[in-house]
Write a protein that holds these residues in place. Structure first.
Motif, PDB file in Angstrom:
ATOM      1  N   HIS A 138       7.889  -4.658 -15.883  1.00 54.90           N
ATOM      2  CA  HIS A 138       8.108  -3.643 -14.794  1.00 54.90           C
ATOM      3  C   HIS A 138       7.898  -2.245 -14.999  1.00 54.90           C
ATOM      4  N   GLU A 139       7.556  -1.528 -14.071  1.00 59.47           N
ATOM      5  CA  GLU A 139       7.438   0.127 -14.370  1.00 59.47           C
ATOM      6  C   GLU A 139       8.810   0.774 -13.956  1.00 59.47           C
ATOM      7  N   ILE A 140       8.711   1.690 -14.971  1.00 58.20           N
ATOM      8  CA  ILE A 140       9.997   2.796 -14.995  1.00 58.20           C
ATOM      9  C   ILE A 140       9.385   4.130 -15.048  1.00 58.20           C
ATOM     10  N   THR A 141      10.178   5.113 -14.842  1.00 62.23           N
ATOM     11  CA  THR A 141       9.553   6.489 -15.007  1.00 62.23           C
ATOM     12  C   THR A 141       9.139   6.783 -16.503  1.00 62.23           C
ATOM     13  N   ARG A 142       8.007   7.525 -16.654  1.00 62.59           N
ATOM     14  CA  ARG A 142       7.662   7.619 -17.970  1.00 62.59           C
ATOM     15  C   ARG A 142       6.959   9.084 -17.983  1.00 62.59           C
ATOM     16  N   LEU A 143       6.915   9.729 -19.173  1.00 64.72           N
ATOM     17  CA  LEU A 143       6.414  10.950 -19.510  1.00 64.72           C
ATOM     18  C   LEU A 143       4.890  10.551 -20.526  1.00 64.72           C
ATOM     19  N   PRO A 154       5.707   6.581 -12.457  1.00 66.48           N
ATOM     20  CA  PRO A 154       6.036   5.141 -12.874  1.00 66.48           C
ATOM     21  C   PRO A 154       5.071   4.534 -13.707  1.00 66.48           C
ATOM     22  N   ALA A 155       5.329   3.818 -14.791  1.00 67.01           N
ATOM     23  CA  ALA A 155       4.305   3.305 -15.721  1.00 67.01           C
ATOM     24  C   ALA A 155       4.961   2.255 -16.329  1.00 67.01           C
ATOM     25  N   PRO A 156       4.177   1.308 -16.912  1.00 63.77           N
ATOM     26  CA  PRO A 156       4.679  -0.310 -17.129  1.00 63.77           C
ATOM     27  C   PRO A 156       5.414  -0.123 -18.613  1.00 63.77           C
ATOM     28  N   GLY A 157       6.055  -1.065 -18.968  1.00 63.71           N
ATOM     29  CA  GLY A 157       6.473  -1.190 -20.319  1.00 63.71           C
ATOM     30  C   GLY A 157       8.190  -1.329 -20.315  1.00 63.71           C
ATOM     31  N   PHE A 158       8.717  -1.798 -19.278  1.00 60.52           N
ATOM     32  CA  PHE A 158      10.057  -2.273 -19.083  1.00 60.52           C
ATOM     33  C   PHE A 158       9.914  -3.881 -19.161  1.00 60.52           C
ATOM     34  N   GLY A 159      10.139  -4.672 -20.196  1.00 56.77           N
ATOM     35  CA  GLY A 159       9.899  -6.061 -20.268  1.00 56.77           C
ATOM     36  C   GLY A 159      10.951  -6.656 -19.789  1.00 56.77           C
ATOM     37  N   GLU A 160      10.712  -7.894 -19.093  1.00 52.45           N
ATOM     38  CA  GLU A 160      11.540  -8.812 -18.644  1.00 52.45           C
ATOM     39  C   GLU A 160      11.377 -10.423 -19.043  1.00 52.45           C
ATOM     40  N   ARG A 186      14.903  10.313 -19.256  1.00 53.24           N
ATOM     41  CA  ARG A 186      15.922   9.406 -19.426  1.00 53.24           C
ATOM     42  C   ARG A 186      16.931   8.853 -18.273  1.00 53.24           C
ATOM     43  N   GLU A 187      17.377   9.921 -17.710  1.00 53.74           N
ATOM     44  CA  GLU A 187      18.051   9.825 -16.485  1.00 53.74           C
ATOM     45  C   GLU A 187      17.248   9.216 -15.418  1.00 53.74           C
ATOM     46  N   ALA A 188      16.288   9.414 -15.020  1.00 50.99           N
ATOM     47  CA  ALA A 188      15.420   8.613 -14.174  1.00 50.99           C
ATOM     48  C   ALA A 188      15.288   7.291 -14.719  1.00 50.99           C
ATOM     49  N   GLN A 189      14.989   7.050 -15.856  1.00 49.18           N
ATOM     50  CA  GLN A 189      14.814   5.635 -16.487  1.00 49.18           C
ATOM     51  C   GLN A 189      15.952   4.795 -16.415  1.00 49.18           C
ATOM     52  N   VAL A 190      17.079   5.371 -16.411  1.00 43.80           N
ATOM     53  CA  VAL A 190      18.477   4.706 -16.169  1.00 43.80           C
ATOM     54  C   VAL A 190      18.470   4.261 -14.952  1.00 43.80           C
ATOM     55  N   ALA A 191      18.134   4.967 -14.004  1.00 42.32           N
ATOM     56  CA  ALA A 191      18.368   4.739 -12.466  1.00 42.32           C
ATOM     57  C   ALA A 191      17.450   3.775 -12.091  1.00 42.32           C
ATOM     58  N   ASP A 192      16.336   3.806 -12.698  1.00 42.75           N
ATOM     59  CA  ASP A 192      15.354   2.535 -12.214  1.00 42.75           C
ATOM     60  C   ASP A 192      16.002   1.357 -13.041  1.00 42.75           C
ATOM     61  N   THR A 193      16.125   1.471 -14.275  1.00 38.49           N
ATOM     62  CA  THR A 193      16.528   0.090 -14.987  1.00 38.49           C
ATOM     63  C   THR A 193      17.777  -0.519 -14.216  1.00 38.49           C
ATOM     64  N   ARG A 194      18.650   0.406 -13.581  1.00 35.26           N
ATOM     65  CA  ARG A 194      19.750  -0.362 -12.945  1.00 35.26           C
ATOM     66  C   ARG A 194      19.315  -0.927 -11.672  1.00 35.26           C
TER      67      ARG A 194
END
Length: 293
Positions: A138-143, A154-160, A186-194
């Motif tokens: 999955h893609e989540i927000t990254r810097l 958005p960038a990959p690296g959130f594995g499932e 991290r705030e954006a990543q948490v929102a993406d994760t949820r």
């Protein structure tokens, strides 16, 4: 598995062969009841290097083997990345040493330095004693750390990975959140994760969910607070995890969703194999029903 997510499934040759050759752990009497036992761990492996900076996969494999875990989430995983990890497929090498299946989800996938060589990749991975039914990156927000002037994107690296553990569907997510002091990414990543975990949960009703990883923030950090609405921190009250030699903060997590009961959790005293310490949890999976076992 969501068709809207960018799917990237990579089972190493060792993992693929083991899918045919290795049986899942035998069932016990408890498995035939209302819950199923599972042992789950997370470990930031520092690209194969220990706290002394020495690359040593034998040492890391021994530390991982000592966890005796059925499922392990790994962070800072090199696959043909470069000299620091001897150009090896670290995910595949560890899977082979442990006799486990592997799914690797790259954050970065770069052209090789020399034409014809494998792509240079770095990301997260899942090791499993159970067959991996499907895998998504999955893609989540990254810097990005690879761009000179990065902007959050958005960038990959959130594995499932999706498993079936003695009849119970399981979704294991592994992540590595942003390390910077500013919590905005991290705030954006948490929102993406949820959002992603909720969508995946809706597409596989009854699945038991785990989020494993290096969150680069302590449990009380405000940016992590939204996670605790759906997930439980299995390691609450356990020792710190970073840095490995003399830990001063707890930033590595096994977290669990509905239908998962935490029986026991530990942070093994492993000061040398990586610059983080691992976390391992004994849990039980409810076979049916929305509540926790």
């Amino acid at each position: 598995m969501s068709l809207r997510a960018r799917t990237f499934t990579q089972l190493s040759l060792a993992g693929a062969l083991l899918t045919l050759a290795v049986a899942a752990p035998p069932a016990s009497a408890a498995d035939r009841g209302h819950s199923v036992p599972l042992r789950v761990a997370t470990y930031n492996i520092h690209a194969g290097a220990g706290s002394d900076g020495v690359f040593d996969l034998d040492r890391q494999a021994a530390a991982l083997r000592a966890l005796d875990a059925d499922v392990i989430g790994l962070q800072e995983v090199d696959v043909h990345w470069g000299a620091r990890s001897r150009g090896l497929d670290v995910a595949g090498e560890l899977a082979g040493r442990l006799g486990m299946r592997v799914s690797f989800a790259p954050i970065y996938s770069l052209d090789p330095v020399t034409a014809g060589e494998p792509r240079r990749e770095y990301g997260v991975a899942v090791l499993s004693r159970f067959p991996i039914r499907s895998a998504t990156n999955h893609e989540i927000t990254r810097l990005s750390t690879q761009d000179e002037n990065p902007v959050p994107a958005p960038a990959p690296g959130f594995g499932e990975v999706t498993l079936k553990v003695r009849g119970v569907p399981v979704q294991v997510f592994v992540t590595h959140l942003d390390y910077r002091a500013d919590p905005a990414v991290r705030e954006a990543q948490v929102a993406d994760t949820r959002r992603i975990m909720a969508r995946e949960r809706a597409e596989l009703p009854g699945a038991r969910q785990f989020l494993l990883g290096d969150f680069n923030a302590e449990p009380s950090a405000p940016e992590l607070a939204p996670l605790w609405k759906e997930l439980r921190d299995a390691g609450a009250g356990t020792p710190d995890t970073y840095p490995a030699e003399a830990p001063v903060k707890r930033i590595d997590y096994v977290t669990v969703g509905e239908g998962v009961r935490v029986r026991d959790v530990a942070v093994p005293r492993e000061p040398a194999a990586s610059d983080h310490r691992p976390v391992v949890a004994e849990v039980s999976l409810a076979r049916k029903g929305p509540g926790r076992d």
